[in-house]
Each structure stands twice: as C-alpha cells, then as structure tokens.
Write a protein that holds these residues in place. Structure first.
Motif, PDB file in Angstrom:
ATOM      1  N   GLY A   1     -51.494  22.323  -5.989  1.00  0.00           N
ATOM      2  CA  GLY A   1     -51.034  23.683  -6.249  1.00  0.00           C
ATOM      3  C   GLY A   1     -52.057  24.715  -5.839  1.00  0.00           C
ATOM      4  O   GLY A   1     -51.719  25.752  -5.250  1.00  0.00           O
ATOM      5  N   ARG A   2     -53.335  24.438  -6.148  1.00  0.00           N
ATOM      6  CA  ARG A   2     -54.391  25.379  -5.764  1.00  0.00           C
ATOM      7  C   ARG A   2     -54.484  25.484  -4.241  1.00  0.00           C
ATOM      8  O   ARG A   2     -54.715  26.564  -3.692  1.00  0.00           O
ATOM      9  N   ALA A   3     -54.330  24.378  -3.555  1.00  0.00           N
ATOM     10  CA  ALA A   3     -54.420  24.387  -2.090  1.00  0.00           C
ATOM     11  C   ALA A   3     -53.263  25.172  -1.463  1.00  0.00           C
ATOM     12  O   ALA A   3     -53.414  25.741  -0.373  1.00  0.00           O
ATOM     13  N   SER A   4     -52.136  25.204  -2.146  1.00  0.00           N
ATOM     14  CA  SER A   4     -50.938  25.863  -1.586  1.00  0.00           C
ATOM     15  C   SER A   4     -50.793  27.315  -2.015  1.00  0.00           C
ATOM     16  O   SER A   4     -50.002  28.055  -1.425  1.00  0.00           O
ATOM     17  N   LEU A   5     -51.539  27.734  -3.055  1.00  0.00           N
ATOM     18  CA  LEU A   5     -51.264  29.025  -3.668  1.00  0.00           C
ATOM     19  C   LEU A   5     -51.487  30.201  -2.728  1.00  0.00           C
ATOM     20  O   LEU A   5     -50.701  31.152  -2.715  1.00  0.00           O
TER      21      LEU A   5
ATOM     22  N   ARG B   1     -37.821  21.508  -7.215  1.00  0.00           N
ATOM     23  CA  ARG B   1     -37.326  21.304  -5.853  1.00  0.00           C
ATOM     24  C   ARG B   1     -38.494  21.205  -4.868  1.00  0.00           C
ATOM     25  O   ARG B   1     -38.516  20.363  -3.971  1.00  0.00           O
ATOM     26  N   LEU B   2     -39.463  22.108  -5.032  1.00  0.00           N
ATOM     27  CA  LEU B   2     -40.637  22.092  -4.149  1.00  0.00           C
ATOM     28  C   LEU B   2     -41.425  20.797  -4.321  1.00  0.00           C
ATOM     29  O   LEU B   2     -41.838  20.163  -3.345  1.00  0.00           O
ATOM     30  N   GLU B   3     -41.667  20.420  -5.567  1.00  0.00           N
ATOM     31  CA  GLU B   3     -42.481  19.225  -5.829  1.00  0.00           C
ATOM     32  C   GLU B   3     -41.792  17.971  -5.288  1.00  0.00           C
ATOM     33  O   GLU B   3     -42.449  17.086  -4.726  1.00  0.00           O
ATOM     34  N   ALA B   4     -40.452  17.906  -5.426  1.00  0.00           N
ATOM     35  CA  ALA B   4     -39.726  16.755  -4.896  1.00  0.00           C
ATOM     36  C   ALA B   4     -39.799  16.724  -3.372  1.00  0.00           C
ATOM     37  O   ALA B   4     -39.921  15.658  -2.761  1.00  0.00           O
ATOM     38  N   ARG B   5     -39.741  17.880  -2.765  1.00  0.00           N
ATOM     39  CA  ARG B   5     -39.788  17.960  -1.301  1.00  0.00           C
ATOM     40  C   ARG B   5     -41.159  17.541  -0.773  1.00  0.00           C
ATOM     41  O   ARG B   5     -41.271  16.874   0.259  1.00  0.00           O
TER      42      ARG B   5
ATOM     43  N   LEU C   1     -47.307  20.422  -8.252  1.00  0.00           N
ATOM     44  CA  LEU C   1     -47.988  21.696  -8.016  1.00  0.00           C
ATOM     45  C   LEU C   1     -48.535  22.292  -9.301  1.00  0.00           C
ATOM     46  O   LEU C   1     -49.508  23.056  -9.277  1.00  0.00           O
ATOM     47  N   LEU C   2     -47.891  21.975 -10.420  1.00  0.00           N
ATOM     48  CA  LEU C   2     -48.270  22.532 -11.715  1.00  0.00           C
ATOM     49  C   LEU C   2     -48.406  21.416 -12.734  1.00  0.00           C
ATOM     50  O   LEU C   2     -47.637  20.442 -12.728  1.00  0.00           O
ATOM     51  N   SER C   3     -49.375  21.601 -13.592  1.00  0.00           N
ATOM     52  CA  SER C   3     -49.553  20.679 -14.707  1.00  0.00           C
ATOM     53  C   SER C   3     -49.069  21.373 -15.963  1.00  0.00           C
ATOM     54  O   SER C   3     -49.542  22.472 -16.298  1.00  0.00           O
ATOM     55  N   ARG C   4     -48.128  20.747 -16.669  1.00  0.00           N
ATOM     56  CA  ARG C   4     -47.492  21.394 -17.810  1.00  0.00           C
ATOM     57  C   ARG C   4     -47.863  20.638 -19.093  1.00  0.00           C
ATOM     58  O   ARG C   4     -47.731  19.412 -19.155  1.00  0.00           O
ATOM     59  N   THR C   5     -48.285  21.388 -20.069  1.00  0.00           N
ATOM     60  CA  THR C   5     -48.414  20.844 -21.419  1.00  0.00           C
ATOM     61  C   THR C   5     -47.646  21.766 -22.336  1.00  0.00           C
ATOM     62  O   THR C   5     -47.141  22.815 -21.910  1.00  0.00           O
ATOM     63  N   SER C   6     -47.563  21.407 -23.595  1.00  0.00           N
ATOM     64  CA  SER C   6     -46.805  22.245 -24.536  1.00  0.00           C
ATOM     65  C   SER C   6     -47.465  23.597 -24.724  1.00  0.00           C
ATOM     66  O   SER C   6     -46.811  24.570 -25.106  1.00  0.00           O
ATOM     67  N   ARG C   7     -48.772  23.697 -24.455  1.00  0.00           N
ATOM     68  CA  ARG C   7     -49.487  24.958 -24.678  1.00  0.00           C
ATOM     69  C   ARG C   7     -49.949  25.634 -23.392  1.00  0.00           C
ATOM     70  O   ARG C   7     -50.260  26.817 -23.406  1.00  0.00           O
ATOM     71  N   ARG C   8     -49.993  24.895 -22.314  1.00  0.00           N
ATOM     72  CA  ARG C   8     -50.702  25.443 -21.153  1.00  0.00           C
ATOM     73  C   ARG C   8     -50.035  25.027 -19.852  1.00  0.00           C
ATOM     74  O   ARG C   8     -49.488  23.938 -19.729  1.00  0.00           O
ATOM     75  N   LEU C   9     -50.084  25.965 -18.894  1.00  0.00           N
ATOM     76  CA  LEU C   9     -49.594  25.699 -17.550  1.00  0.00           C
ATOM     77  C   LEU C   9     -50.758  25.932 -16.592  1.00  0.00           C
ATOM     78  O   LEU C   9     -51.386  27.002 -16.602  1.00  0.00           O
TER      79      LEU C   9
ATOM     80  N   ALA D   1     -42.030  31.522  -3.098  1.00  0.00           N
ATOM     81  CA  ALA D   1     -42.266  32.828  -3.716  1.00  0.00           C
ATOM     82  C   ALA D   1     -42.224  32.718  -5.234  1.00  0.00           C
ATOM     83  O   ALA D   1     -43.032  33.339  -5.940  1.00  0.00           O
ATOM     84  N   ILE D   2     -41.297  31.929  -5.746  1.00  0.00           N
ATOM     85  CA  ILE D   2     -41.223  31.724  -7.204  1.00  0.00           C
ATOM     86  C   ILE D   2     -42.481  31.016  -7.703  1.00  0.00           C
ATOM     87  O   ILE D   2     -43.050  31.382  -8.748  1.00  0.00           O
ATOM     88  N   PHE D   3     -42.939  30.016  -6.963  1.00  0.00           N
ATOM     89  CA  PHE D   3     -44.172  29.314  -7.340  1.00  0.00           C
ATOM     90  C   PHE D   3     -45.347  30.291  -7.426  1.00  0.00           C
ATOM     91  O   PHE D   3     -46.150  30.251  -8.372  1.00  0.00           O
TER      92      PHE D   3
END
Length: 306
Positions: A66-70, A43-47, A52-60, A12-14
């Motif tokens: 992640g798209r397949a699970s959303l 926790r989800l990604e480790a499991r 699931l998410l790609s993080r940069t300093s400016r963009r998530l 749900a948080i994702f």
C-alpha cells in the motif's frame, strides 16, 4: 495479451481512504456508502494479489504494498479532481478555440466588424476563421459553426436563420443610359453580364414575375468570378449588369452610383444562416459566439432606413 483498463475509481478511493485513515471518513467525503468503499479496496487487492491495507478493530494502516502504491494513487485522485474542476470551470467561463467558416466577402465586410466587442467580452476565447464561398463539411472538417448565405437543403445540421439577403440585378445609371433599361429577361441577351459562378448553374439567371411567372436566361458574359466583390469595380465603371447580393451593393444603390434594373422581375432571395453540427450540446465558448453573431447580424445595415 490484452490488458484490462486500470481501475482508476478504486485507486482514487484507496488514496482517499489512506488520506482520511478510515473507510467511513473516505465514504463520507466522497459521498459513497461504506460498502462501496470497502468493495473498491477489495477489488483492487484481488486484482493485484496483495493486501494494500491492514485492518484491525481499532486501526487502519498501509501495508508495504500500500505504501509503495500510495504516491501514484494520490496522483490519480488529484489528476481526476483537476480534470473535473477544469471541465466545470469551462462550463462557466468560456475559453478555448472556436473554428468558424464564413463567406469571404460577407465575412470581411460584416463579420469582422462584430469581433472586437466579442474579444473584449471573452478574452479567453480564440477564433479561427476560414473565409471562403466553398460549402465546407462542418463535421468532417471539424468546424464548430458556419455562416452560410444560401437556400438550405435538408440536412442533419442545425440551422438558425438570421436575416434575408436579396439578390438584385444592378448596373450603373451610365450603363443603362447607354445600353437601355431592360424590362424583360429576354432583353438581357443584348447586354453584357458580369457573373458570379458560385450561386447555381453557371451562367443561368432565373427570374420570376408575379404575373408572368418564371424566366431563365443565359446572357453573354464578360467576366466570370467565384467572388462577387470582384464585380463591383466593373459595375461602377459601366461594363455590364450583375446579380449581386444586397449586402455588396446597398451603399452604391443609396448613393445612386448603381441602379436596380428590371425591378418587376426578381430573383428568389437567400437567407443568412448560422449552421452547427447536429448535437444540441455544445461548449459554452461556441454558444456565446453563436449568441453574439445572431444578435449582431440579425438587423443588417442594408435593412435600416436610409
């Protein structure tokens, strides 16, 4: 292999992070701290063993995983919100099924008359009545409440006494004119008894007197029955005496069609009780019915002035 329960909170948080496009935005909307949101995603990604998410300093942004699970994660979030909304609504708008046990004769004569007003007030409540003089097991048989006319034994059930029910020795004036008016329980051995079998030891009538104490008698019986309503026609026809609850004979007594016999000797009164399972937490639909019945039955018609 035993499967672990899915981490529904993290999913749900994702979904909320994906919706808001940031950890901070999701944390603010959910009322969580930024580290709590970040740890749930980690926790989800480790499991799962995937990002699931790609993080940069400016963009998530969402990864392919992640798209397949959303879509399903969003469904988890919306279903959870719907469940909580529905449960919260249940706590403010009474609705649903209430199962009630009540004595047969009393339920027909008095409880039924209280129900139209209740149904008008609470149109989303459904009532399921089981009318019987049998003492049901509220918990095992999944009743929400029971009306019971009895001297209660100790139990874990919660009990609320609504009113007193006197048990009266009655007969028709014609019967007493013909057979004599008894003044002592021993004289009942010369009379015909009409006996209800659900109130104690079969055929044993127990009386008490303020001066002479207690007397037990087993008069000869013409009719046995497990429903006291059945005795009134024979009583009115002069076929014998009976120990009847006041709620079944008060009109006939006021009209003079029945008479209290041996009034100095009394039978211990019973109470009309409202019983519920031991938990003090109960659905609102049950509580509003309890309040309704308590108010409607607390002042019974047989206690009102003639």
């Amino acid at each position: 292999m035993t499967r672990r329960l899915p981490d529904l909170e993290a999913w749900a948080i994702f979904a909320k992070v994906a919706e808001r496009g940031s950890f901070a935005g999701a944390a603010q909307e959910l009322g969580l701290s930024n580290p709590t949101v970040s740890k749930a995603i980690a926790r989800l990604e480790a499991r799962l063993g995937i990002a699931l998410l790609s993080r940069t300093s400016r963009r998530l942004s969402l990864t392919e995983g992640g798209r397949a699970s959303l879509e399903r994660a969003t469904r988890i979030l919306s279903e959870g919100e719907a469940i909580e909304d529905e449960a919260a609504e249940q706590s403010t708008i009474p609705r649903g099924l209430v199962r009630i046990s009540a004595p047969l004769s009393f339920g027909i004569a008095y409880v039924g008359a209280t129900l139209p007003a209740f149904l008008d007030a609470y149109p989303e409540i459904t009532l399921d009545f089981a009318l019987s003089d049998r003492r049901v097991d509220l918990i095992a048989e999944r009743f929400d409440l029971a009306l019971r006319i009895a001297r209660l034994e100790d139990s874990s059930l919660l009990a609320r006494r609504l009113c007193t029910v006197r048990i009266l020795l009655v007969a028709s004036p014609a019967y007493l004119d013909a057979r004599g008016r008894p003044t002592h329980p021993a004289q009942l051995m010369d009379h015909a008894a009409l006996a209800y079998t659900g109130g104690g030891p079969r055929g044993v009538w127990r009386f008490s007197h303020p001066l002479f104490g207690e007397e037990l008698v087993e008069p000869p019986v013409r009719i046995w029955t497990d429903n006291a309503d059945m005795l009134n026609p024979a009583l009115l026809a002069g076929q014998g005496l009976a120990l009847q609850p006041e709620f079944l004979v008060w009109r006939e007594l006021r009209e003079g069609r029945l008479e209290i016999a041996m009034p100095e000797w009394t039978v211990p009164p019973l109470g009309l009780h409202l019983l519920t399972p031991p938990s003090s937490l109960r659905p609102l639909r049950v509580q509003v019915l309890i309040d309704h019945l308590a108010k409607a039955l607390a002042t019974p018609p047989w206690d009102e002035p003639a």
